[in-house]
Design an enzyme around this catalytic site. Structure first.
Site, mmCIF file in Angstrom:
data_model
loop_
_atom_site.group_PDB
_atom_site.id
_atom_site.type_symbol
_atom_site.label_atom_id
_atom_site.label_comp_id
_atom_site.label_asym_id
_atom_site.label_seq_id
_atom_site.Cartn_x
_atom_site.Cartn_y
_atom_site.Cartn_z
ATOM 1 N N ASP A 106 0.874 -1.161 0.000
ATOM 2 C CA ASP A 106 0.000 0.000 0.000
ATOM 3 C C ASP A 106 0.923 1.226 0.000
ATOM 4 O OD1 ASP A 106 -2.289 1.686 0.453
ATOM 5 O OD2 ASP A 106 -1.628 1.819 2.541
ATOM 6 N N ASP A 120 -1.474 -0.997 6.083
ATOM 7 C CA ASP A 120 -1.707 -0.556 7.458
ATOM 8 C C ASP A 120 -3.151 -0.161 7.754
ATOM 9 O OD1 ASP A 120 -1.615 1.745 5.827
ATOM 10 O OD2 ASP A 120 -1.199 2.996 7.580
ATOM 11 N N ASP A 147 -6.977 -2.195 3.826
ATOM 12 C CA ASP A 147 -5.984 -3.191 3.436
ATOM 13 C C ASP A 147 -6.304 -4.584 3.969
ATOM 14 O OD1 ASP A 147 -4.187 -1.509 2.008
ATOM 15 O OD2 ASP A 147 -3.510 -0.668 3.904
#
Length: 626
Positions: free
Chosen positions: A320, A510, A514
């Site tokens: 990410d 995080d 996600d």
């Protein structure tokens, strides 16, 4: 060391002393009967725990254990008159067992700080004063006192006082961190030299320390493929070698002329001793245990050996962007004025136009300008949804926004691709552009470079715009970048990447969005145990700090652990096969057989200790390879 362990070591030492006394008496020519009594005494003292374990195994219908093999070999040696070697087998088997217990305890100490981070009491502030109570009874919104040296019992926000925090139990970092009113404080940290009053924000079961403890306790329940193989192997291996030993003891004397029963029974007993699979059964799980302990010391929680294997086999690392590789903080990274303008003019007009906005991009522009805005010069502002703002500044019409706004205003602008770009025009004339980007984290570039050195391909899956994601990828040197993705799109894109090539795929994220991707990846890594609960629960590995480079440490340590486990398997099997053959043909005796069992186990256990740390040599080799 427990009293039980001390007692067991004392019995083994006493058995060794009795064995030496019996050998001395035998060499001195003392009567055979008295020597046998001494050997029996040494056997009884040293073999007590072995006999007890074997009997317990029989009671549980577990007939083929390491204790059963050792006991059968020792009793058989006694029956054929090999008294010294019978006791020798038991004594050295017990020495090896103590060494095993020491090794396991050494590995456990690596994660002891993690498993003891939950305090048993909290100092609750009430109308009557401060009362000590169970943290379970403290509610959200209550005030608690944390005195110097106390371990923080619950998550909260500091209401009064300032101090420093020792966060090593959570993050592996030894440097104290300052804490002041208004800042978040996490359970499990140790308070420094100042008293704090904390307003609780989470109940005890939801606090950081409790969540981490649950992760650690559950991690060792998940066995790796290697551990499961060894367990299954030992289940069938032990009865097989006992059958072979029986054949070796019985068949040759029946078919070979002048063959002595005592010789072949002795060979069979030596065969039994060396065939004990304890080196395999102990050293492979110990390597994984040591690897997870070493990771815990560095602030990395790996939820089981299965995920350690997956980490060691990573061929593609997917990330990410915001909050993982970048700080999630917007900043003006470049000012591109038009030919007849200056960077100062572009910043000034943009800051005045954005003076009334609380958008993160507006704040970043004002911070870059760095001077007070004279609100008297700012007039009416008209928002252009999805495009930007039209603001009158000192009677001039200032347009601040994206390309669509410039096109709507018929401004002849100069396109500035990559990242988030804010264009500025005054009275229809193009003034310049500001490039806004999310700053990369300090260790992000080192992480990507380290992965490249290990020939691991990298990718970004981001919900940010394609241009912003591409700009971040370009700064860090990421191989593949995909932007503008919703959570479902991220899963679909990850599955596409998982089909592309061999090896496992690691995803690092995080946020709440996600969680689906973390769960879908071969190995999901959550950044920061203090972030999204959903991400931490869905992940297979949790990095306790906000340092992305620790994902690389997790891979390094896992590869090292897998290498050690394979070394133990090869060492144990190779040495045992050689000595088994030598024992079967009568070339060696019981003493070499004991080395083939206990000696190899000790060597494998010593090798497993290397999994407790990431050596500097590996990092230096990676730099050379890179």
């Amino acid at each position: 060391m427990t009293e039980k362990e001390k007692h067991a070591i004392l019995l083994t030492a006493l058995s060794g002393v009795l064995l030496l006394a019996a050998l001395s008496m035998q060499l001195a020519g003392v009567s055979r009967a008295l020597c046998v009594v001494m050997y029996l005494a040494a056997f009884a003292v040293g073999g007590f725990t072995v006999v007890r374990s074997a009997v317990k195994g029989f009671a549980q219908k577990n007939f083929f254990t390491e204790d059963t093999l050792m006991l059968a070999a020792a009793v058989g040696a006694f029956l054929i008159g090999e008294y010294p070697e019978a006791v020798f087998v038991i004594v050295f088997y017990r020495v090896g067992t103590h060494f095993e217990h020491y090794a396991v305890n050494r590995s456990r100490r690596s994660i002891k700080a993690v498993t003891e981070i939950c305090p048993e009491t909290a100092r609750l502030v009430t109308e009557k004063g401060v009362e000590e109570t169970d943290p379970d009874f403290v509610e959200v919104g209550d005030l608690i006192r944390v005195l110097p040296g106390d371990r923080v019992p619950l998550d909260g926000v500091v209401a009064e006082g300032s101090s420093t925090l020792d966060t090593s139990a959570l993050t592996g970092e030894s440097m104290p961190r300052p804490i002041a009113p208004g800042q978040e404080i996490l359970s499990g940290c140790v308070n420094g030299d100042g008293a704090l009053t904390v307003r609780v924000t989470k109940r005890f079961e939801d606090s950081t320390a409790s969540r981490i403890l649950e992760l650690v306790e559950s991690s060792y329940a998940r066995k790796s493929r290697s551990e499961r193989f060894i367990t299954k192997f030992a289940k069938y291996y032990t009865p097989a070698v006992m059958g072979l030993a029986l054949i070796l003891a019985v068949i040759p004397p029946l078919v070979i002329r002048d063959a002595k029963w005592s010789d072949y029974i002795y060979r069979a007993l030596s065969f039994l001793v060396v065939s004990c699979p304890c080196a395999l059964v102990i050293s492979v799980p110990l390597a994984f245990f040591g690897g997870m302990g070493g990771a815990a010391k560095k602030g990395i929680l790996i939820k089981g050996g299965t995920y350690m294997e997956a980490l060691a086999d990573v061929r593609r690392a997917v990330f990410d962007k915001t909050g993982t590789l970048t700080e999630g903080v917007f900043a003006v990274t470049r000012v591109e004025p038009a030919a007849d303008a200056t960077a100062e003019q572009v910043l000034q007009y943009a800051a005045y136009a954005e003076s009334a906005s609380d958008h993160p991009i507006a704040r970043s522009i004002r911070e870059a300008y760095g001077k007070p805005v004279r609100q008297a010069l700012v007039g009416e502002a008209v928002e252009a949804p999805g495009m930007g703002l039209i603001v009158f500044v000192h009677d001039q019409r200032v347009a601040v926004g994206n390309e669509k706004l410039m096109q709507r205003e018929n401004v002849a602008y100069t396109p500035a691709p990559g990242g988030t770009v804010v264009y500025v025009a005054v009275d229809g004339a193009y003034l310049g552009a500001l490039r806004i980007s999310d700053r990369p984290k300090a260790g992000a570039k080192a992480l990507i470079d380290g992965l490249r050195a290990q020939k691991i391909r990298t990718a970004i899956l981001s919900g940010d715009t394609e241009s912003a994601a591409a700009f971040a990828g370009e700064q860090l040197g990421v191989d593949d970048v995909y932007g503008g993705l919703l959570p479902a799109d991220k899963v679909a894109k990850l599955e596409m990447l998982m089909e592309d090539g061999a090896g496992s795929v690691m995803y690092v994220g995080d946020g709440i969005n996600d969680a689906p991707v973390l769960a879908r990846a071969d190995v999901g890594v959550a950044m920061g145990a203090f972030g999204s609960d959903a991400a931490v629960e869905a992940a297979d590995v949790v990095i306790m700090t906000d340092e992305p480079e620790k994902a690389l440490d997790a891979i390094r340590l896992s590869k090292r652990t897998m290498t050690i486990a394979k070394e133990n398997i090869v060492l144990s099997i190779a040495v045992k096969l050689i000595i088994l053959a030598l024992c079967a043909f009568g070339v060696t005796g019981m003493s070499v057989a004991v080395f083939g069992d206990v000696g190899v186990m000790v060597l494998a256990v010593l090798n497993s200790f290397r999994a407790l740390y990431i050596g500097k040599k590996e990092k230096e080799n990676e730099k050379k390879d890179g």
